[in-house]
Design a protein around this motif. Structure first.
Motif, PDB file in Angstrom:
ATOM      1  N   ARG A 182       0.364 -34.298 -30.156  1.00 15.29           N
ATOM      2  CA  ARG A 182       0.969 -35.564 -30.557  1.00 15.29           C
ATOM      3  C   ARG A 182       0.885 -35.768 -32.078  1.00 15.29           C
ATOM      4  N   ARG A 183      -0.218 -35.348 -32.692  1.00 15.52           N
ATOM      5  CA  ARG A 183      -0.362 -35.486 -34.147  1.00 15.52           C
ATOM      6  C   ARG A 183       0.755 -34.753 -34.878  1.00 15.52           C
ATOM      7  N   HIS A 184       1.124 -33.577 -34.379  1.00 17.34           N
ATOM      8  CA  HIS A 184       2.160 -32.781 -35.043  1.00 17.34           C
ATOM      9  C   HIS A 184       3.566 -33.298 -34.742  1.00 17.34           C
ATOM     10  N   THR A 185       3.827 -33.639 -33.501  1.00 14.03           N
ATOM     11  CA  THR A 185       5.179 -34.113 -33.174  1.00 14.03           C
ATOM     12  C   THR A 185       5.431 -35.492 -33.785  1.00 14.03           C
ATOM     13  N   ASP A 186       4.405 -36.319 -33.879  1.00 13.67           N
ATOM     14  CA  ASP A 186       4.561 -37.618 -34.544  1.00 13.67           C
ATOM     15  C   ASP A 186       4.854 -37.447 -36.030  1.00 13.67           C
ATOM     16  N   ALA A 187       4.422 -36.326 -36.616  1.00 14.83           N
ATOM     17  CA  ALA A 187       4.667 -36.050 -38.031  1.00 14.83           C
ATOM     18  C   ALA A 187       6.030 -35.399 -38.257  1.00 14.83           C
ATOM     19  N   GLY A 188       6.797 -35.223 -37.178  1.00 10.23           N
ATOM     20  CA  GLY A 188       8.141 -34.694 -37.305  1.00 10.23           C
ATOM     21  C   GLY A 188       8.285 -33.202 -37.108  1.00 10.23           C
ATOM     22  N   LEU A 189       7.208 -32.517 -36.734  1.00 11.98           N
ATOM     23  CA  LEU A 189       7.282 -31.086 -36.509  1.00 11.98           C
ATOM     24  C   LEU A 189       7.809 -30.768 -35.109  1.00 11.98           C
ATOM     25  N   PHE A 190       8.405 -29.603 -34.959  1.00  7.59           N
ATOM     26  CA  PHE A 190       8.897 -29.068 -33.688  1.00  7.59           C
ATOM     27  C   PHE A 190       9.911 -30.003 -33.008  1.00  7.59           C
ATOM     28  N   PRO A 191      10.934 -30.434 -33.736  1.00 10.10           N
ATOM     29  CA  PRO A 191      11.877 -31.398 -33.166  1.00 10.10           C
ATOM     30  C   PRO A 191      12.692 -30.854 -31.997  1.00 10.10           C
ATOM     31  N   HIS A 192      12.899 -29.548 -31.936  1.00 13.75           N
ATOM     32  CA  HIS A 192      13.732 -28.967 -30.885  1.00 13.75           C
ATOM     33  C   HIS A 192      12.925 -28.225 -29.825  1.00 13.75           C
ATOM     34  N   ALA A 193      11.607 -28.214 -29.962  1.00  8.37           N
ATOM     35  CA  ALA A 193      10.778 -27.402 -29.077  1.00  8.37           C
ATOM     36  C   ALA A 193      10.376 -28.149 -27.814  1.00  8.37           C
ATOM     37  N   ALA A 194      10.371 -27.418 -26.703  1.00  3.36           N
ATOM     38  CA  ALA A 194       9.745 -27.945 -25.488  1.00  3.36           C
ATOM     39  C   ALA A 194       8.237 -28.018 -25.722  1.00  3.36           C
ATOM     40  N   ARG A 195       7.565 -28.933 -25.054  1.00  2.00           N
ATOM     41  CA  ARG A 195       6.157 -29.210 -25.355  1.00  2.00           C
ATOM     42  C   ARG A 195       5.270 -29.026 -24.136  1.00  2.00           C
ATOM     43  N   ARG A 196       4.123 -28.427 -24.365  1.00  4.83           N
ATOM     44  CA  ARG A 196       3.138 -28.220 -23.319  1.00  4.83           C
ATOM     45  C   ARG A 196       1.735 -28.451 -23.860  1.00  4.83           C
ATOM     46  N   VAL A 197       0.825 -28.829 -22.974  1.00  8.90           N
ATOM     47  CA  VAL A 197      -0.603 -28.852 -23.290  1.00  8.90           C
ATOM     48  C   VAL A 197      -1.270 -27.801 -22.408  1.00  8.90           C
ATOM     49  N   ILE A 198      -1.873 -26.821 -23.043  1.00  6.19           N
ATOM     50  CA  ILE A 198      -2.631 -25.788 -22.328  1.00  6.19           C
ATOM     51  C   ILE A 198      -3.981 -25.652 -23.026  1.00  6.19           C
ATOM     52  N   PRO A 199      -5.063 -26.046 -22.398  1.00  5.79           N
ATOM     53  CA  PRO A 199      -6.369 -25.963 -23.058  1.00  5.79           C
ATOM     54  C   PRO A 199      -6.833 -24.522 -23.191  1.00  5.79           C
ATOM     55  N   ASN A 200      -7.760 -24.308 -24.106  1.00  2.00           N
ATOM     56  CA  ASN A 200      -8.345 -22.983 -24.282  1.00  2.00           C
ATOM     57  C   ASN A 200      -9.096 -22.549 -23.033  1.00  2.00           C
ATOM     58  N   ARG A 372     -13.721 -25.331 -14.016  1.00  2.00           N
ATOM     59  CA  ARG A 372     -12.937 -24.223 -13.452  1.00  2.00           C
ATOM     60  C   ARG A 372     -11.472 -24.298 -13.881  1.00  2.00           C
ATOM     61  N   GLY A 373     -11.050 -25.418 -14.440  1.00  2.00           N
ATOM     62  CA  GLY A 373      -9.697 -25.524 -14.964  1.00  2.00           C
ATOM     63  C   GLY A 373      -9.544 -24.904 -16.343  1.00  2.00           C
ATOM     64  N   PHE A 374     -10.629 -24.321 -16.883  1.00  9.19           N
ATOM     65  CA  PHE A 374     -10.609 -23.747 -18.226  1.00  9.19           C
ATOM     66  C   PHE A 374     -10.973 -22.264 -18.208  1.00  9.19           C
ATOM     67  N   THR A 375     -10.647 -21.577 -17.109  1.00 11.31           N
ATOM     68  CA  THR A 375     -10.952 -20.164 -16.963  1.00 11.31           C
ATOM     69  C   THR A 375      -9.818 -19.297 -17.494  1.00 11.31           C
ATOM     70  N   GLN A 376     -10.081 -17.995 -17.625  1.00 10.91           N
ATOM     71  CA  GLN A 376      -9.052 -17.061 -18.069  1.00 10.91           C
ATOM     72  C   GLN A 376      -7.932 -16.941 -17.043  1.00 10.91           C
ATOM     73  N   ALA A 377      -8.273 -17.047 -15.757  1.00 17.22           N
ATOM     74  CA  ALA A 377      -7.244 -16.987 -14.717  1.00 17.22           C
ATOM     75  C   ALA A 377      -6.268 -18.150 -14.865  1.00 17.22           C
ATOM     76  N   ALA A 378      -6.810 -19.350 -15.135  1.00 21.66           N
ATOM     77  CA  ALA A 378      -5.952 -20.519 -15.330  1.00 21.66           C
ATOM     78  C   ALA A 378      -5.110 -20.362 -16.590  1.00 21.66           C
ATOM     79  N   LEU A 379      -5.707 -19.802 -17.659  1.00 24.27           N
ATOM     80  CA  LEU A 379      -4.992 -19.584 -18.908  1.00 24.27           C
ATOM     81  C   LEU A 379      -3.809 -18.637 -18.699  1.00 24.27           C
ATOM     82  N   LEU A 380      -4.046 -17.535 -17.973  1.00 23.06           N
ATOM     83  CA  LEU A 380      -2.991 -16.555 -17.723  1.00 23.06           C
ATOM     84  C   LEU A 380      -1.855 -17.171 -16.922  1.00 23.06           C
ATOM     85  N   ASP A 381      -2.189 -17.886 -15.879  1.00 19.33           N
ATOM     86  CA  ASP A 381      -1.166 -18.485 -15.020  1.00 19.33           C
ATOM     87  C   ASP A 381      -0.291 -19.461 -15.803  1.00 19.33           C
TER      88      ASP A 381
END
Length: 407
Positions: A182-200, A372-381
């Motif tokens: 949100r900090r980046h999109t509110d600053a006007g970056l990535f105007p045409h990009a689809a957006r996702r949140v994927i934790p480490n 368990r929502g922050f595992t490598q298996a979840a990241l890959l999927d």
């Protein structure tokens, strides 16, 4: 699928969490894709591009084309570091080198990470290849040439405008937390990009530590850099204000500019332990031994890795309600507190101290399930789903958090 990942540094050159997370992503993807990493080396142009294999990933180390290599940043003053970052605004030599490598590799998808040393201008290098670009936001370096918190708003605004122009070429943008996205999109970056949140993804086994849930005096811990922006001073103040029958032991594990001062202020209070910087396995052991951990940051943390590390060993966490931290915390209504407030930390200590043993046991079980929502298996999927949708032309929600929390 052939994927090119771009990041400022790569193993064995590690500065912080961004490098760790990028390596985890690359090696996780290597189980299902042909993964190439473009990164910067400390050598000059005469050395050319060096290639090696690490963990099933082909790593291409490019000669840096800036005032100095980013791996030498600690030796440089603020002015030199800022000048290097300003050079990132327009670095045609680096863009040319990246374009040549991409033409040779011919990837199906490009996934950029931290671009300090490359510059956001390398997004133009893929322009003639017809290859989609995904970018993961791991810090605030696209918004300012100086460290966060931003100290020069005008300079930061000009820098962000340049980043925004380049970012129009990005197909999809990923935030490691809803806040940093949100900090980046509110600053006007990535105007045409689809957006996702994927934790480490956070490496480590998930196993409950043995705790005496019925013991009343608390053992508490802090694990991280001992700096003013981390809120350690407020934690120490809160713990010192409580008697030994409430807080019996306080472990402040880590190095930083405040460690000596805080240790000196606590020299007459035998409850405090300052072990300094220790190996990860030792930090994990100490984390498992405390009853509860605290992450009292006062600056906008992009993510909360140490929170998940604490959950993995069965230790609950109270944390400051700032930056990307809320996305990582289980039960934020109860386990978040206002940043910069020793009184708020004191109240949380008293709250946890008052809980019966059975409730503390239930909290531990919930924390183990949450991490368990922050595992490598979840990241890959999550990344494979994102790549499939990006290559197919998009068609997913503008912002969807990976763990069900958007703040």
């Amino acid at each position: 699928m052939k994927i090119v990942i771009v990041n400022s540094l790569y193993a064995p050159h590690m500065i912080g969490g961004a490098e760790i997370s990028t390596q985890i992503l690359a090696e996780t993807l290597a189980s299902t894709a042909d993964v190439h990493v473009l990164t910067l080396g400390g050598h000059n142009r005469a050395g050319g591009v060096a290639e090696e294999r690490i963990g099933g990933v082909t790593v291409h180390r490019l000669p840096h084309a800036n005032l100095y290599w980013i791996g030498d940043a600690k030796r440089r003053g603020v002015l030199m570091r800022t000048a290097r970052r300003l050079t990132d605004l327009y670095n045609p030599r680096m863009t040319k080198t990246v374009r040549e490598l991409l033409s040779q590799i011919r990837p199906d998808l490009i996934h950029t990470q931290n671009l300090s040393g490359f510059g956001a201008g390398i997004w133009t290098a893929a322009a003639g290849l017809g290859v989609p670009i995904v970018h993961t936001l791991r810090d605030y370096s696209l918004l300012s040439p100086v460290s966060s918190p931003i100290k020069n708003p005008l300079l930061a605004r000009l820098y962000a405008l340049a980043s925004a122009g380049y970012s129009r070429r990005v197909t999809a943008v990923v935030g490691i937390s809803s806040h940093i996205l949100r900090r980046h999109t509110d600053a006007g970056l990535f105007p045409h990009a689809a957006r996702r949140v994927i934790p480490n993804a956070v490496e480590g086994g998930i196993a409950a530590s043995a705790k005496d849930f019925d013991r009343k005096p608390l053992h508490i811990g802090y694990f991280g850099r001992v700096e003013p922006e981390k809120g350690v001073r407020e934690l120490v103040e809160a713990a010192m204000s409580l008697p030994p029958d409430v807080v019996e032991r306080i472990v402040v594990c880590g190095e930083g500019s405040l460690r000596g001062k805080l240790a000196e202020s606590c020299r007459h209070d035998g409850r405090f332990v300052f072990p300094g910087k220790v190996k990860p396995a030792e930090a994990r052991r100490m984390m498992a031994e405390v009853d509860v951990s605290f992450v009292p940051s006062v600056w906008e943390e992009p993510f909360g890795r140490v929170i998940i590390e604490s959950y993995q060993v069965g230790t609950p966490v109270y944390a400051a309600d700032v930056g990307g931290i809320p996305d990582a915390v289980w039960n934020p209504d109860e386990f978040l507190f206002p940043p910069g407030s020793a009184a708020a930390i004191r109240a949380k200590l008293l709250s946890y101290h008052s809980l019966p043993g059975g409730e503390k046991r239930r909290i531990q079980e919930a924390c183990l399930k949450h991490c368990r929502g922050f595992t490598q298996a979840a990241l890959l999927d999550r990344h494979l789903n994102l790549y499939d949708e990006t290559l197919a032309g998009g068609g997913y929600a503008a912002v969807a958090t990976a763990v069900g929390q958007v703040h």
